[in-house]
Write a protein that holds these residues in place. Structure first.
Motif: not given
Length: 745
Positions: A392-395, A413-417, A421-422
């Protein structure tokens, strides 16, 4: 006792000691020592495996825990519960639920684990679904968890209804309901409920005490404290923290000195209080007197030194710590980042390495904050294990630098959002003016069965406001009503702005009137809405109401007033309110305010006054200021101030040609054809560009966007034909996108 029996007893005793040691080492973070003991053990029982699984999960090593769980020769309910708890502690809800569904024999603790998790993260609907499914209908633990869950969401009526329906109540049930009232600041109801309690314990009294402390009612809190039959250390700490929070350091110290038994929490609170009140020497003295220090003690001191800029002292304390120092190092790293010293932060991080996830995430956040995304990506790639914070920090970092392609790639690419994240992705689209993609992500989020929160709604409504998409905004409003966020102040303020920007000022007023507790943002939102829609007098009246209600205006209020007066031609009133808010309420004007003053004078034709203000120090480098002046020069056919305004804009935005186009138009209007042609030649030679015009309109459930000078619209001929029939002269717009949007719920 026979020799064989002695051996069995001795072996059992050794096994018990080793199991206990594994548990203790796991809790203290010394996981490698725990692994060493576990690996060296010849014979292991179920307790050994359960202890090791617990140690793994407490140290963020869930994958190792699951591998061990899968290899267990036998499992009991504790094994399953420990593994489920591990997943939930690490926010791996899907894995926990898969295990819960496979569990052969669930006990009451299994049900309370998952139910408590959902109440903790605020998903009260899912918690209620689990509550309704449990066979343990008479277990007070489950009822108490639901009561607390409803209370945390502010649904105190539902909590009380559930409390009244409980088949079996215990003291914890009464305290859970009482905590619901105090948590929501409903101290009158709390007192009435408290007085009606059949049985009270020190927890009941402490809940009342905490409630008054949280409200800042120290007189009633002190009275309650003195009425507690047998105050414990928590009672003293609560009162002590209340005094500290309100700057009453003398009273806090008196409580501290009178405590019959001081725990480490009371020492830590007192030390932090001294730091917050600038009493550094007293904090140091107390730290040195402290008989037993824990990790919080050290980090409190380190954080205190960082707050006052004594980084060398903070670093020395980190080196003096007698045990695991990761948390303290993170505190130090974050301190350097806050101080914009990434070099020092990097040096400390290099000593730790990417093996520590918390430190790595702190560094990634630091680099992202200062737009150093390549360095952030290097750490991110080296991480042996990434959690949702890393992703989330990278996004959010890529969104901040405007690289939404990379942000979206990482998101996929995230496994579990999760919800964060959204929200990071949607907020990124908003920041980069990609409003349609923000709304499309909102819809996609619902398809993954992730419910939005107040931040999601605020972003979605902001996108609707920017696109003037009233129908979609209305759908979001209905969705917020359905899932219980429409009463949230944050969402309500966003609704006011959305309706106002979409031109429905009546709906904006309705939302404003229905607000129970308005903050300054609520008032500012409607003031700006009136300004945008040309209701200058209503905006000024609202400001008077705001001041009469005791809400202090701020810089945003001033901006709204000036904008309202500018759009309504209320020059004298605009100047009057400008002086009033700056003199009487101490609002410090920014260059945006001076730009509005320039626009105010310029729209009224007072170009000389506007030019003088534009040259003021606080606004002389503002593109908006000089742009407003140049635009007014065109309206009033003024060449005297248009030339210096255009020259200033050339310095501020050398690659844009908008001001040069305006200059050419001004000269053309005044029949200075040679000068107009010369300016156009300058545009051609300079390589400057004019930003394309864009407009959009919502029809039914579709938003149609039109970008000038764009030939990709397949229905161009049809559009042009209709437009030609509507206007006497030909005006052609080309549509860039047609997209349907429907929020389903």
């Amino acid at each position: 006792m026979s020799e064989r029996l002695k051996v069995i007893v001795e072996h059992g005793s050794n096994l018990f000691k080793k199991n206990t040691k594994i548990t203790r080492l796991g809790k203290s973070g010394r996981i490698h020592e725990a692994i060493k003991i576990f690996s060296s053990m010849g014979r292991k029982n179920i307790v050994t495996y359960n202890s090791m699984i617990s140690a793994y999960t407490k140290n963020d090593m869930v994958d190792h825990a699951k591998k061990l769980f899968d290899t267990m020769p036998h499992r009991n309910p504790v094994s399953w519960n420990t593994m489920i708890a591990g997943y939930l502690q690490n926010n791996q809800m899907e894995e926990a639920m898969k295990l819960f569904d496979k569990m052969p024999m669930r006990d009451g603790y299994s049900w309370s684990l998952v139910l408590s998790y959902f109440t903790r993260i605020g998903d009260i609907e899912k918690a209620r679904e689990i509550f309704n499914s449990t066979p343990y209908k008479r277990d007070p633990v489950l009822w108490n968890a639901m009561i607390i869950g409803y209370a945390k969401k502010g649904k105190i009526d539902e909590a009380k209804r559930l409390f009244d329906e409980m088949p079996v109540k215990n003291l914890v049930s009464w305290n859970s309901m009482l905590s619901g009232y105090t948590l929501n600041g409903m101290m009158h109801s709390a007192l009435h409920f408290f007085d009606g309690m059949v049985e009270k314990d020190v927890i009941s009294w402490n809940l009342m005490l905490d409630g008054y402390v949280e409200l800042g009612d120290l007189d009633t809190a002190w009275e309650t404290f003195n009425r507690i039959p047998s105050p414990n250390v928590i009672s003293h700490v609560s009162m002590l923290c209340g005094f500290l929070r309100n700057g009453k350091i003398f009273y806090a110290r008196r409580i501290f000195d009178q405590m019959p038994n001081r725990n480490v929490v009371s020492w830590n609170a007192m030390i932090k209080g001294y730091f917050l009140n600038g009493m550094i020497s007293e904090a140091i003295n107390l730290f040195q007197e402290m008989p037993e220090k824990d990790l919080v003690t050290w980090t409190t001191m380190i954080d205190g030194f960082i707050r006052i800029g004594k980084f060398e002292d903070a670093r020395a304390l980190v080196d003096q710590m007698p045990y695991k120092r990761t948390e303290a190092q993170v505190t130090l790293i974050c301190g350097y980042i806050q101080n914009r010293n990434m070099e020092e932060a990097s040096q400390i991080f290099e000593q730790i390495g990417t093996c520590d996830l918390i430190c790595s995430n702190a560094m990634i956040a630091g680099y992202a904050r200062f737009r150093m995304m390549e360095k952030a990506l290097n750490i991110f790639k080296q991480l042996p294990r990434k959690d949702s914070i890393s992703w989330n920090t990278m996004i959010a970092g890529y969104a901040q630098v405007g690289d939404m392609d990379k942000a979206l790639r990482l998101f996929k690419e995230m496994g579990s959002r999760n919800l964060v994240s959204w929200n990071s992705l949607i907020a990124g689209f908003i920041q980069n003016n990609l409003y349609y993609y923000a709304l499309r992500s909102f819809v996609s989020m619902g398809k993954e069965e992730i419910k939005p929160d107040q931040s999601t709604f605020a972003c979605g409504l902001s996108a609707c406001a920017s696109m003037t998409s009233l129908n979609t905004g209305w759908q979001l409003h209905q969705y917020a009503l359905k899932i219980g966020y429409a009463s949230n102040l944050f969402v309500r303020n966003s609704l006011i702005t959305m309706y106002a920007k979409c031109g429905n000022i009546t709906a904006a007023e309705t939302v404003f009137r229905e607000l129970g507790g308005r903050d300054v943002v609520s008032w500012n939102s409607l003031i700006a809405g009136y300004a945008l829609n040309g209701y200058g007098n209503l905006a000024l009246k609202l400001v008077e109401d705001m001041i009469n209600k005791g809400v202090l205006p701020d810089q945003v209020t001033l901006l709204g007033i000036l904008s309202a007066c500018s759009h309504s031609g209320l020059i004298d009133l605009g100047i009057k309110f400008f002086k009033r808010l700056t003199d009487e309420f101490g609002v410090e004007p920014l260059h945006e305010h001076y730009s509005c003053i320039v626009d105010l004078f310029a729209r009224g034709g007072q170009l000389e006054e506007a030019f003088e203000i534009a040259q003021e120090a606080k606004s002389k480098d503002s593109v908006t200021t000089w742009g407003s002046l140049l635009g007014a020069c065109r309206v009033h056919h003024n060449l005297k101030f248009s030339m210096p305004s255009s020259q200033k804009l050339s310095q501020l935005e050398p690659h844009k040609a908008s001001h040069l186009v305006l200059m050419s138009n001004i000269n053309s209007t005044m029949c200075n054809w040679d000068e107009a042609e010369r300016v156009r030649e300058v545009i051609g030679r300079s390589g400057s560009y004019k930003q394309k015009g864009c407009s959009w309109i919502e029809v039914g459930n579709q938003v149609h966007a039109f970008l000038s000078d764009d030939n990709i619209q397949p229905r161009k001929a049809e559009i042009c034909k209709i437009l030609k029939s509507l206007f006497e002269h030909e005006t052609i717009f080309y549509s860039e996108n047609i997209f349907p949007l429907s929020i389903t719920y």
